[in-house]
Design a protein around this motif. Structure first.
Motif, PDB file in Angstrom:
ATOM      1  N   PRO A  12       0.820  -1.204   0.000  1.00 32.73           N
ATOM      2  CA  PRO A  12       0.000   0.000   0.000  1.00 32.73           C
ATOM      3  C   PRO A  12       0.855   1.255   0.000  1.00 32.73           C
ATOM      4  CG  PRO A  12       0.058  -0.953   2.195  1.00 32.73           C
ATOM      5  CD  PRO A  12       0.777  -1.916   1.283  1.00 32.73           C
ATOM      6  N   ARG A  13       0.248   2.358  -0.372  1.00 35.83           N
ATOM      7  CA  ARG A  13       0.958   3.626  -0.371  1.00 35.83           C
ATOM      8  C   ARG A  13       1.040   4.189   1.042  1.00 35.83           C
ATOM      9  NH1 ARG A  13       4.138   4.188  -4.218  1.00 35.83           N
ATOM     10  NH2 ARG A  13       4.113   6.433  -3.957  1.00 35.83           N
ATOM     11  N   ASN A 148      14.709   5.905  -3.906  1.00 34.91           N
ATOM     12  CA  ASN A 148      15.064   5.525  -5.283  1.00 34.91           C
ATOM     13  C   ASN A 148      16.497   5.033  -5.422  1.00 34.91           C
ATOM     14  OD1 ASN A 148      12.458   6.361  -6.295  1.00 34.91           O
ATOM     15  ND2 ASN A 148      13.167   8.468  -6.030  1.00 34.91           N
ATOM     16  N   ALA A 149      16.941   4.226  -4.468  1.00 36.55           N
ATOM     17  CA  ALA A 149      18.277   3.651  -4.587  1.00 36.55           C
ATOM     18  C   ALA A 149      18.333   2.670  -5.747  1.00 36.55           C
ATOM     19  CB  ALA A 149      18.664   2.953  -3.288  1.00 36.55           C
ATOM     20  N   SER A 150      19.472   2.600  -6.396  1.00 39.20           N
ATOM     21  CA  SER A 150      19.650   1.682  -7.522  1.00 39.20           C
ATOM     22  C   SER A 150      19.964   0.261  -7.069  1.00 39.20           C
ATOM     23  CB  SER A 150      20.776   2.183  -8.429  1.00 39.20           C
ATOM     24  OG  SER A 150      21.984   2.325  -7.689  1.00 39.20           O
ATOM     25  N   ASP A 151      20.282   0.088  -5.779  1.00 44.58           N
ATOM     26  CA  ASP A 151      20.524  -1.223  -5.185  1.00 44.58           C
ATOM     27  C   ASP A 151      19.905  -1.173  -3.789  1.00 44.58           C
ATOM     28  OD1 ASP A 151      21.464  -3.713  -4.384  1.00 44.58           O
ATOM     29  OD2 ASP A 151      23.471  -3.420  -5.151  1.00 44.58           O
ATOM     30  N   ASP A 152      20.666  -1.465  -2.741  1.00 43.38           N
ATOM     31  CA  ASP A 152      20.163  -1.273  -1.380  1.00 43.38           C
ATOM     32  C   ASP A 152      20.260   0.203  -1.004  1.00 43.38           C
ATOM     33  OD1 ASP A 152      19.877  -4.022  -1.184  1.00 43.38           O
ATOM     34  OD2 ASP A 152      21.801  -4.295  -0.167  1.00 43.38           O
ATOM     35  N   SER A 153      19.347   0.651  -0.142  1.00 41.48           N
ATOM     36  CA  SER A 153      19.478   2.010   0.376  1.00 41.48           C
ATOM     37  C   SER A 153      20.621   2.085   1.392  1.00 41.48           C
ATOM     38  CB  SER A 153      18.164   2.458   1.011  1.00 41.48           C
ATOM     39  OG  SER A 153      17.142   2.522   0.042  1.00 41.48           O
ATOM     40  N   ALA A 170      12.212   4.503   1.576  1.00 43.83           N
ATOM     41  CA  ALA A 170      11.141   4.070   0.672  1.00 43.83           C
ATOM     42  C   ALA A 170      11.668   3.936  -0.744  1.00 43.83           C
ATOM     43  CB  ALA A 170       9.986   5.075   0.698  1.00 43.83           C
ATOM     44  N   GLU A 171      10.931   3.185  -1.554  1.00 41.90           N
ATOM     45  CA  GLU A 171      11.074   3.167  -3.006  1.00 41.90           C
ATOM     46  C   GLU A 171      12.491   2.824  -3.443  1.00 41.90           C
ATOM     47  OE1 GLU A 171       9.675   7.108  -3.688  1.00 41.90           O
ATOM     48  OE2 GLU A 171       7.572   6.552  -3.548  1.00 41.90           O
ATOM     49  N   SER A 189      16.801   1.727  14.845  1.00 40.16           N
ATOM     50  CA  SER A 189      15.775   2.316  15.703  1.00 40.16           C
ATOM     51  C   SER A 189      15.069   3.484  15.022  1.00 40.16           C
ATOM     52  CB  SER A 189      16.401   2.798  17.018  1.00 40.16           C
ATOM     53  OG  SER A 189      17.432   3.741  16.798  1.00 40.16           O
ATOM     54  N   TYR A 190      13.779   3.620  15.306  1.00 39.67           N
ATOM     55  CA  TYR A 190      12.968   4.757  14.856  1.00 39.67           C
ATOM     56  C   TYR A 190      13.041   4.969  13.338  1.00 39.67           C
ATOM     57  CZ  TYR A 190      12.503   5.756  19.819  1.00 39.67           C
ATOM     58  OH  TYR A 190      12.220   5.660  21.155  1.00 39.67           O
ATOM     59  N   VAL A 191      13.079   3.897  12.601  1.00 41.23           N
ATOM     60  CA  VAL A 191      13.072   3.966  11.133  1.00 41.23           C
ATOM     61  C   VAL A 191      11.647   3.809  10.635  1.00 41.23           C
ATOM     62  CG1 VAL A 191      13.845   2.855   9.008  1.00 41.23           C
ATOM     63  CG2 VAL A 191      15.423   3.078  10.944  1.00 41.23           C
ATOM     64  N   HIS A 192      11.217   4.675   9.745  1.00 46.68           N
ATOM     65  CA  HIS A 192       9.926   4.539   9.066  1.00 46.68           C
ATOM     66  C   HIS A 192      10.203   4.028   7.663  1.00 46.68           C
ATOM     67  CE1 HIS A 192       6.025   6.555   7.366  1.00 46.68           C
ATOM     68  NE2 HIS A 192       5.906   5.251   7.492  1.00 46.68           N
ATOM     69  N   SER A 193       9.878   2.767   7.409  1.00 44.47           N
ATOM     70  CA  SER A 193      10.062   2.181   6.090  1.00 44.47           C
ATOM     71  C   SER A 193       8.698   1.931   5.466  1.00 44.47           C
ATOM     72  CB  SER A 193      10.887   0.901   6.168  1.00 44.47           C
ATOM     73  OG  SER A 193      10.344  -0.021   7.088  1.00 44.47           O
ATOM     74  N   HIS A 194       8.573   2.261   4.185  1.00 43.88           N
ATOM     75  CA  HIS A 194       7.258   2.204   3.532  1.00 43.88           C
ATOM     76  C   HIS A 194       7.444   2.174   2.026  1.00 43.88           C
ATOM     77  CE1 HIS A 194       7.556   6.612   2.607  1.00 43.88           C
ATOM     78  NE2 HIS A 194       8.252   6.610   3.742  1.00 43.88           N
ATOM     79  N   ASP A 195       6.364   1.869   1.311  1.00 47.93           N
ATOM     80  CA  ASP A 195       6.362   1.859  -0.156  1.00 47.93           C
ATOM     81  C   ASP A 195       7.516   1.021  -0.706  1.00 47.93           C
ATOM     82  OD1 ASP A 195       4.092   3.653  -0.624  1.00 47.93           O
ATOM     83  OD2 ASP A 195       5.360   5.154   0.328  1.00 47.93           O
ATOM     84  N   HIS A 196       7.611  -0.208  -0.187  1.00 49.36           N
ATOM     85  CA  HIS A 196       8.697  -1.087  -0.606  1.00 49.36           C
ATOM     86  C   HIS A 196       8.320  -2.526  -0.282  1.00 49.36           C
ATOM     87  CE1 HIS A 196      12.850  -1.696  -1.913  1.00 49.36           C
ATOM     88  NE2 HIS A 196      12.931  -2.638  -0.988  1.00 49.36           N
ATOM     89  N   ASP A 197       8.907  -3.470  -1.017  1.00 44.47           N
ATOM     90  CA  ASP A 197       8.608  -4.890  -0.821  1.00 44.47           C
ATOM     91  C   ASP A 197       9.583  -5.524   0.169  1.00 44.47           C
ATOM     92  OD1 ASP A 197       7.819  -7.547  -1.062  1.00 44.47           O
ATOM     93  OD2 ASP A 197       8.773  -7.823  -3.016  1.00 44.47           O
ATOM     94  N   LYS A 198      10.831  -5.727  -0.252  1.00 49.50           N
ATOM     95  CA  LYS A 198      11.813  -6.444   0.570  1.00 49.50           C
ATOM     96  C   LYS A 198      12.530  -5.438   1.477  1.00 49.50           C
ATOM     97  CE  LYS A 198      12.437  -9.907  -3.033  1.00 49.50           C
ATOM     98  NZ  LYS A 198      13.382 -10.523  -4.001  1.00 49.50           N
ATOM     99  N   ASN A 199      12.160  -5.452   2.748  1.00 51.70           N
ATOM    100  CA  ASN A 199      12.533  -4.365   3.645  1.00 51.70           C
ATOM    101  C   ASN A 199      13.922  -4.548   4.249  1.00 51.70           C
ATOM    102  OD1 ASN A 199      12.300  -2.046   5.213  1.00 51.70           O
ATOM    103  ND2 ASN A 199      11.113  -3.062   6.803  1.00 51.70           N
ATOM    104  N   MET A 200      14.047  -5.416   5.239  1.00 50.86           N
ATOM    105  CA  MET A 200      15.298  -5.532   5.994  1.00 50.86           C
ATOM    106  C   MET A 200      15.729  -6.995   6.083  1.00 50.86           C
ATOM    107  SD  MET A 200      14.722  -2.805   9.095  1.00 50.86           S
ATOM    108  CE  MET A 200      14.198  -1.110   8.745  1.00 50.86           C
TER     109      MET A 200
END
Length: 337
Positions: A12-13, A148-153, A170-171, A189-200
């Motif tokens: 979801p967005r 918009n990283a080209s690989d991992d952020s 994100a993204e 800690s205190y990371v907001h991750s969103h708008d992405h599939d494979k997170n951590m």
């Protein structure tokens, strides 16, 4: 970092971040200006954001092994271009680097030891590429947006004593924040991750036990996994990995996976609209161990547990799981410290 578990759902967005300030960790202190980084276990950075909250104390695995202080008391330098950022963060000297505005980099750019890299205000952004914390020790990344990283952020490998804090991610292309290859003593800690599939992702591959057994000890606390579809985190070998006081919202595939002899403690988290909050094994990876306690479930599944997990060696305090949603949505991300 590629992995053998396929993507399963669209995500979801992003929703609007609440502006109210909730209660955070009990161990906080007031800081001012852009001064020195304190010792591990104390407030560990000066106010780089809007000043709405003091920076919480460093908690978790990054307090161990001598602690994590980043650039310490080095005089801060402000960078506004890719060349200035890369030069400063790849220097052999300790450095405190303040990122101002949006900086576009290409590829994965290395971060050397003894660095603090933090954004100024809520909008400091790294885009186009990612940060590669490789063969380094004592690094803090704080108060930055990644897009918009080209690989991992952010990729962490062969590195120890790393604190990744108050980020908005994100993204990306592959993982947003991957930790692997013998890395150890890390707090996210205190990371907001969103708008992405494979997170951590935590742990490179199933056949990397020789490097990773006895390492990959990471703490994830007060993060907002906001519609991130999977790997929140996906764990191999690390034991104990500590996942506490995180808010999981609208996660489509799964929250936490423990695989390949990992031991994961999942406690005092808030799961909302998460059908599969945690389980053992993933893809072709064998089951690990997972212990869950004092979690708060809203329209979510019950999860799968099994085995035992090594004891947590550091001091910490869990916020009540039912309060985690309000705490984390108010405090995770950028511009909050």
């Amino acid at each position: 970092m590629q992995d053998n578990a396929p993507a399963r759902h669209r995500i979801p967005r992003r929703r609007t971040l609440p502006l109210t300030i909730g209660a955070g960790l009990t161990a906080v202190a007031l800081v001012a200006g852009m001064g020195a980084v304190a010792n591990a276990g104390e407030v560990s950075q000066a106010n780089a954001g809007t000043g709405t909250l003091a920076a919480p104390a460093l908690v978790g695995w990054a307090t161990q092994n001598g602690g994590t202080t980043g650039g310490g008391s080095a005089a801060p330098v402000t960078v506004t271009t890719a060349s200035a950022l890369i030069s400063a963060m790849q220097s052999s000297s300790a450095a405190v680097i303040n990122v101002s505005g949006t900086i576009t980099i290409s590829g994965m750019q290395k971060v050397a030891s003894n660095k603090t890299i933090r954004g100024v205000g809520a909008n400091a952004t790294i885009t186009g590429g990612g940060l590669n914390i490789a063969n380094a020790r004592n690094v803090i990344i704080q108060n930055l947006n990644f897009r918009n990283a080209s690989d991992d952020s952010i990729n962490v490998q062969y590195s120890t004593n790393v604190w990744l804090d108050h980020l908005d991610m994100a993204e990306g292309y592959d993982g947003l924040l991957d930790i692997k290859r013998s890395s150890d003593f890390i707090t996210v800690s205190y990371v907001h991750s969103h708008d992405h599939d494979k997170n951590m992702l935590l742990g490179h591959s199933d056949d990397n036990a020789g490097e990773d057994t006895g390492r990959l000890r990471v703490t994830y606390h007060h993060n907002w996994f906001d519609g991130t579809n999977q790997r929140n985190p996906r764990v191999r070998f690390g034991n104990p990995v500590h996942v506490f006081n995180n808010y999981y919202s609208n996660v489509g595939s799964y929250g936490v996976a423990s695989t390949e002899n990992a031991g994961v403690l999942v406690e005092c988290n808030y799961f909302e609209n998460v059908e599969d909050p945690y389980h053992l094994g993933e893809g072709s990876s064998d089951e690990g161990s997972l212990v869950a306690r004092n979690n708060h479930m809203v329209n979510s599944g019950s999860g799968q547990t099994g085995g035992s997990v090594a004891s947590i060696p550091y001091s910490y305090s869990c916020d009540a799981a039912s309060s985690v949603k309000s705490i984390v949505t108010a405090q995770a991300g950028t511009g909050k410290i």
